[in-house]
Design a protein around this motif. Structure first.
Motif, PDB file in Angstrom:
ATOM      1  N   VAL A  16      29.386  13.995  10.825  1.00 43.94           N
ATOM      2  CA  VAL A  16      29.277  14.560   9.484  1.00 43.94           C
ATOM      3  C   VAL A  16      28.416  13.670   8.592  1.00 43.94           C
ATOM      4  CG1 VAL A  16      30.590  14.995   7.372  1.00 43.94           C
ATOM      5  CG2 VAL A  16      31.396  15.892   9.559  1.00 43.94           C
ATOM      6  N   ILE A  17      28.642  12.350   8.696  1.00 42.16           N
ATOM      7  CA  ILE A  17      27.851  11.448   7.850  1.00 42.16           C
ATOM      8  C   ILE A  17      26.363  11.567   8.184  1.00 42.16           C
ATOM      9  CG2 ILE A  17      27.377   9.011   7.407  1.00 42.16           C
ATOM     10  CD1 ILE A  17      30.367   8.506   7.698  1.00 42.16           C
ATOM     11  N   VAL A  18      26.079  11.521   9.493  1.00 41.27           N
ATOM     12  CA  VAL A  18      24.676  11.564   9.902  1.00 41.27           C
ATOM     13  C   VAL A  18      24.024  12.860   9.454  1.00 41.27           C
ATOM     14  CG1 VAL A  18      23.188  11.778  11.906  1.00 41.27           C
ATOM     15  CG2 VAL A  18      24.880   9.969  11.812  1.00 41.27           C
ATOM     16  N   VAL A  19      24.726  13.965   9.688  1.00 36.65           N
ATOM     17  CA  VAL A  19      24.142  15.260   9.337  1.00 36.65           C
ATOM     18  C   VAL A  19      23.918  15.352   7.834  1.00 36.65           C
ATOM     19  CG1 VAL A  19      24.661  17.704   9.185  1.00 36.65           C
ATOM     20  CG2 VAL A  19      24.920  16.527  11.339  1.00 36.65           C
ATOM     21  N   SER A  20      24.890  14.842   7.054  1.00 36.58           N
ATOM     22  CA  SER A  20      24.686  14.946   5.601  1.00 36.58           C
ATOM     23  C   SER A  20      23.509  14.095   5.165  1.00 36.58           C
ATOM     24  CB  SER A  20      25.921  14.509   4.817  1.00 36.58           C
ATOM     25  OG  SER A  20      27.026  14.455   5.632  1.00 36.58           O
ATOM     26  N   VAL A  21      23.391  12.902   5.747  1.00 41.83           N
ATOM     27  CA  VAL A  21      22.271  12.052   5.351  1.00 41.83           C
ATOM     28  C   VAL A  21      20.949  12.717   5.714  1.00 41.83           C
ATOM     29  CG1 VAL A  21      21.122   9.872   5.831  1.00 41.83           C
ATOM     30  CG2 VAL A  21      23.564   9.912   5.429  1.00 41.83           C
ATOM     31  N   VAL A  22      20.882  13.240   6.944  1.00 39.17           N
ATOM     32  CA  VAL A  22      19.626  13.871   7.377  1.00 39.17           C
ATOM     33  C   VAL A  22      19.314  15.083   6.510  1.00 39.17           C
ATOM     34  CG1 VAL A  22      18.590  15.183   9.238  1.00 39.17           C
ATOM     35  CG2 VAL A  22      19.676  13.015   9.730  1.00 39.17           C
TER      36      VAL A  22
END
Lengths: 395, 381, 199
Positions: A31-37
């Motif tokens: 979730v963190i990675v996807v939100s950052v991307v």
């Protein structure tokens, strides 16, 4: 070495120590990675849209957006985004609703998926796959599926024509694109994006940076041309040729669905630029100095991040520059260019690269001469009818 | 679930006689490249055009019927709306027709003013054409460049007439007022600015290999076909036929100027492009000569208060930027024309479009249509 | 003739409009009912039955360029007017073909000049002249379901606003104001909804 991957590993280990099942930390990381991307994509795309409007305006002796937000209309894209969000969502009565709704998601999803293997900075990469470049090229060509879905499900003849053109164009241009990427891959001996960048850390002849663009300049030009076609940018924007097909495959889309196509187009521009930067322009490499008060790795990473962005946005600038200077090609000329010019040259490039790698540097001059002859012969054979007529000359 | 009707199924076939091999595409009236409200029915085989049927009349506003109900002076503002990109030339053609019908001579200075304004208008019209042609081919930048220069011409016109688009400035018997004092210097300033701009257009359009590839050998109309269809203006000169009414049927004072008539004989879109591109240079020459020769004096002949041409009829033609603009007027001696008919060049040029489009690609359709240079206000009248 | 016109047909330079008329009369004299030479223009009136033959002949003696086909309504009859010229010399031919108002049929000239196609369609559209043998005789400027031929002088349409001379509106308003109490509210109402004309 403090890398993104090692951070994640530590996080997993800590969670495991607390006795929490593995699915939870995995989900959190995802979730963190996807939100950052996603956040990066939205901000970058909005910046690129504003930037393109300013660039096109200055090329066309005008100012572009100047009002919204005060300083040179910096908030124009945000205002446009809000407008698109609030617009009515229209689905034509004759459309295939499921496919129609899915199409922009497929396009956007395929584009976002390609961000997984972009090496932003030393150690900062979501997943350094050992076939990273293959993954990136193949996942971003899924965009075509979405475009065909959009064109077909719209039940509009212009959209269908645009989708057909898009399919033909993608099939034609993927081939030289992949072939042109194989040269650097052969030199580096790896397909992993991170290792490709690391392979470019040296120097050519002690002077030039060790980027693959210098030995592989032909491949770079081919790649860049094909990348333009991949992004449907002028002079290869025939799938959405405004003056012929109105808007091509996305003619029936409005509001947020249209905005997704729009975002995906710009996000895709960044992806192809990132590939070019990684493979040809040395990725994050660039001069850097240790910053006071920061660990060495972090400082290196920060500089790498900046260098990577600078190179990417320079390529994007060139794409925009081309778009506002050139005229559009015709569909048959486009195909002929891909199959008759780009493909032979990229094969020749591949052969020359292989020979040099096998025979060593002594053969460089020898092979280089043959390569130039070959290229000249191919070029002459490919365009027999080319003629330049100047003003004032009777044709 | 609603399935989309695949193109070419029976439902569509019953309506249009469509088969699986052929597809009908309706281009316009809402389409970015039809230059107004033109509708083209394209019969396609893949991307190749088998046939094309133009539908016009969306802008029909009974020009001729209105003309029969107005007196001769009142018609002038209506002629502006014919070819709204070249209003001066339309005015010129109309007042010329009435003056020829009356046998009226007009003062020298007025003749020169007419020529100067008409030639500037020709440049402005060709600039619009060049810009929109660039748009058609996907070259957006040339459009802004052309509009920058056109804007200057419009400023000149504004200083003379007070209007920027529909000037209604020509009168039967001369011109209503003289040039403002600043016009001559302004016009010189414009010409010195404009001449170096033409090579700039060449750099972005003419010399661009992509552009050349797009326009060469496309939309061919052989000279026989051109004469058969009665094409005129740049369309005819692009077929290698040296025919310009300013030279071949000299009206006003065009026989006093030295200028070339650009002719190209490849008969394609490229030739039409080059003819118009060169015509801008020639128009600059004419304006320069006319400015140098401009005599002092009156600008309006002595005219009766109500203009009543003697009974009779005339077909009078003049060279507008798009070709031969003809006015056919039947007078019965009353202040209103008994019959008033406009032969508009774009109407006739457009009628040859299906002939030129056969065998082209959809993308070429846009280029060919752009090269015909239609103004729907004139086509539909 | 101006110098700039290169004489591509040398024999034509000697041919004056009178000679052209003479040649026409000699070849197809019985079709021509009236003729006149005005300046460089030959003006002919031709029987409708033989208009095609005359057009063909005129084309063959050098008038290959069809400028315009127009119509005119003379109340007693309609007239189809052909304006012909050439790209090689300055002479012109002005050809008038009177046709019956109620049964107006002329043979098409699209097989002589392809450009006549749209001219004839326009003439049919606005005057109701039918062109025999025309490949595609449909209305062109007006909608396909239009009733009547607007450029005929007896065309009536309730939507037509009668034209009043400049200044006449005020005079009329004054006269009306004097006649009766003002009923402004009524006169300001929009005109009745459009109905197809029945001319």
């Amino acid at each position: 070495m403090m890398t993104f991957a090692s951070l994640v590993e530590r996080f997993y280990a800590a969670m495991a120590a607390w006795g929490i099942p593995w699915i939870v930390p995995t989900l959190i990381v995802m979730v963190i990675v996807v939100s950052v991307v996603l956040a990066y994509i939205s901000v970058a795309a909005m910046f690129m849209i504003w930037w393109e409007r300013k660039i096109s305006a200055h090329i066309q002796v005008r100012y572009g957006p100047m009002r919204v937000g005060g300083w040179h209309g910096w908030a124009q894209s945000i205002a446009d985004g809000i407008k698109l969000l609030l617009k009515e969502d229209l689905i034509p009565a004759g459309a295939d609703k499921v496919v129609f709704v899915l199409a922009p998601m497929v396009v956007f999803g395929a584009t976002v998926a390609a961000y997984v293997t972009i090496p932003w900075a030393p150690g900062l990469i979501v997943r350094d796959l050992n076939i990273g470049i293959l993954y990136m090229v193949s996942i971003s060509s899924l965009v075509v599926v979405g475009i065909i879905m959009a064109g077909w499900s719209s039940n509009n003849k212009y959209a269908t024509l645009g989708a057909l053109r898009s399919a033909a164009q993608a099939v034609s241009y993927e081939v030289p694109l992949v072939l042109s990427l194989l040269g650097p891959v052969m030199i580096a001996g790896t397909m992993s994006m991170g290792k490709l960048v690391e392979a470019q850390s040296g120097r050519w002849f002690g002077v030039l940076p060790g980027w693959f663009v210098f030995p592989q300049i032909v491949a770079f030009l081919i790649y860049f041309t094909c990348a333009l076609a991949e992004c449907n940018r002028l002079p290869f924007d025939i799938p959405e040729a405004e003056s012929e097909l109105v808007a091509g495959f996305h003619v029936e889309y409005s509001g947020m669905r249209f905005a997704m196509f729009f975002l995906a187009e710009y996000a895709n521009m960044f992806v192809v630029s990132a590939i070019a930067t990684t493979v040809f322009l040395g990725g994050w490499h660039g001069p850097w100095i240790p910053l006071p008060g920061l660990p060495r790795e972090v400082a290196h990473g920060l500089f790498g991040l900046v260098w990577f962005q600078v190179k990417c946005y320079f390529l994007i600038f060139v794409m925009m520059w081309l778009r506002w200077t050139l005229a559009r090609l015709r569909v048959d000329q486009l195909m002929a260019f891909a199959w008759k010019v780009l493909l032979p040259i990229s094969f020749a490039n591949l052969i020359v690269t292989g020979l040099v790698l096998v025979l060593g540097k002594q053969a460089l001059l020898y092979v280089g001469g043959i390569a130039i002859l070959l290229l000249a012969a191919i070029l002459l054979a490919a365009r027999p009818a080319a003629r330049t007529v100047r003003v004032g000359e009777r044709t | 679930m609603d399935r989309p009707i695949p193109i070419g199924t029976t439902v569509v076939m019953e309506r249009t006689g469509e088969t699986m091999e052929e597809m009908y595409v309706n281009m316009g009236p809402q389409h970015p490249s039809t230059h107004g409200v033109l509708r083209l029915m394209l019969k396609l085989d893949g991307e190749y055009i088998i046939d094309c049927i133009p539908y016009i009349g969306y802008l029909h506003r009974c020009h001729e019927k209105i003309g029969e109900n107005r007196n001769y002076t009142q018609i002038i503002p209506y002629t502006d709306r014919l070819d709204y990109l070249a209003s001066m030339s339309m005015n010129f053609g109309y007042v010329l027709a009435v003056e020829r019908l009356m046998g009226q001579k007009i003062p020298e200075r007025a003749e020169y003013m007419r020529v100067i304004l008409a030639e500037l208008q020709r440049i402005a019209s060709h600039l619009i054409w060049l810009g929109t042609f660039g748009l058609d081919l996907g070259n957006f930048t040339i459009f802004m460049y052309c509009f920058r220069e056109r804007e200057m011409i419009l400023d000149l016109f504004e200083s003379v007439t007070g209007q920027r688009l529909n000037y209604s400035f020509y009168r039967i018997g001369g011109m209503p007022m003289d040039f403002p004092e600043t016009f001559l210097t302004d016009c010189q300033v414009f010409l010195t600015w404009f001449k170096p701009r033409l090579p700039e257009y060449d750099a972005i359009m003419t010399d661009n290999i992509l552009f050349q590839k797009r326009v060469q050998g496309v939309g061919i109309s052989p000279p026989q076909v051109a004469v058969d269809y009665g094409l005129s203006g740049p369309m005819l000169r692009a077929c290698g036929i040296k025919w310009d009414l300013r030279r071949n049927d000299p009206y006003s004072i065009y026989d006093r100027f030295e200028f070339d008539i650009p002719v190209f004989d490849t008969c394609d879109v490229w030739a039409r492009y080059m003819v118009r591109r060169k015509e801008m240079e020639e128009s600059v020459k004419i304006v320069e000569q006319a400015l140098a020769q401009l005599p002092p004096g009156e600008v309006m002949a002595k005219m009766p208060k109500t203009i009543k041409p003697p009974a009779g009829q005339i077909y009078s033609r003049a060279e507008s930027p798009r070709g031969e603009i003809g006015f056919y007027i039947i007078s019965d001696g009353s202040p209103k024309p008994y019959r008033y008919k406009v032969r508009s060049p774009a109407y006739v040029n457009l009628s040859a479009l299906p002939e030129m489009l056969k065998g082209c690609l959809v993308a070429d359709c846009v280029a060919v249509l752009g090269s015909v240079d239609i103004v729907l206000g004139e086509v539909d009248r | 003739m101006p110098k700039c016109l290169s004489a591509r047909l040398p024999w034509f330079e000697e041919m004056t409009p009178e000679e052209i008329l003479g040649q026409l009369k000699q070849k197809i004299g019985d079709a021509i009912t009236q003729s006149e030479v005005k300046g460089i223009e030959v003006r002919l009136t031709v029987k409708p039955e033989q208009s095609w033959e005359v057009c063909r002949l005129v084309r063959d003696i050098g008038f290959e360029y069809l400028n315009c086909i127009s119509g005119a309504d003379w109340m007693t009859h309609l007239e189809v007017v052909y304006d012909l010229s050439s790209l090689q010399h300055l002479n012109k031919v002005h050809l008038r073909v009177p046709v019956d108002r109620d049964n107006s049929v002329v043979r098409t000239v699209t097989d002589i000049w392809r450009g006549a196609n749209w001219h004839e369609r326009e003439c049919y559209d606005l005057f109701g002249v039918r062109f025999d043998g025309h490949p595609d005789l449909r209305r062109i400027l007006l909608p396909e379901d239009w009733v009547g031929y607007p450029l005929r002088k007896d065309y009536t349409d309730e939507r037509l606003v009668p034209y009043t001379e400049y200044g006449m509106e005020e005079k009329l308003a004054k006269a009306e104001g004097e006649k009766a109490a003002p009923k402004d509210a009524k006169s300001l109402q929009p005109p009745a909804p459009a109905k197809p004309a029945t001319a």
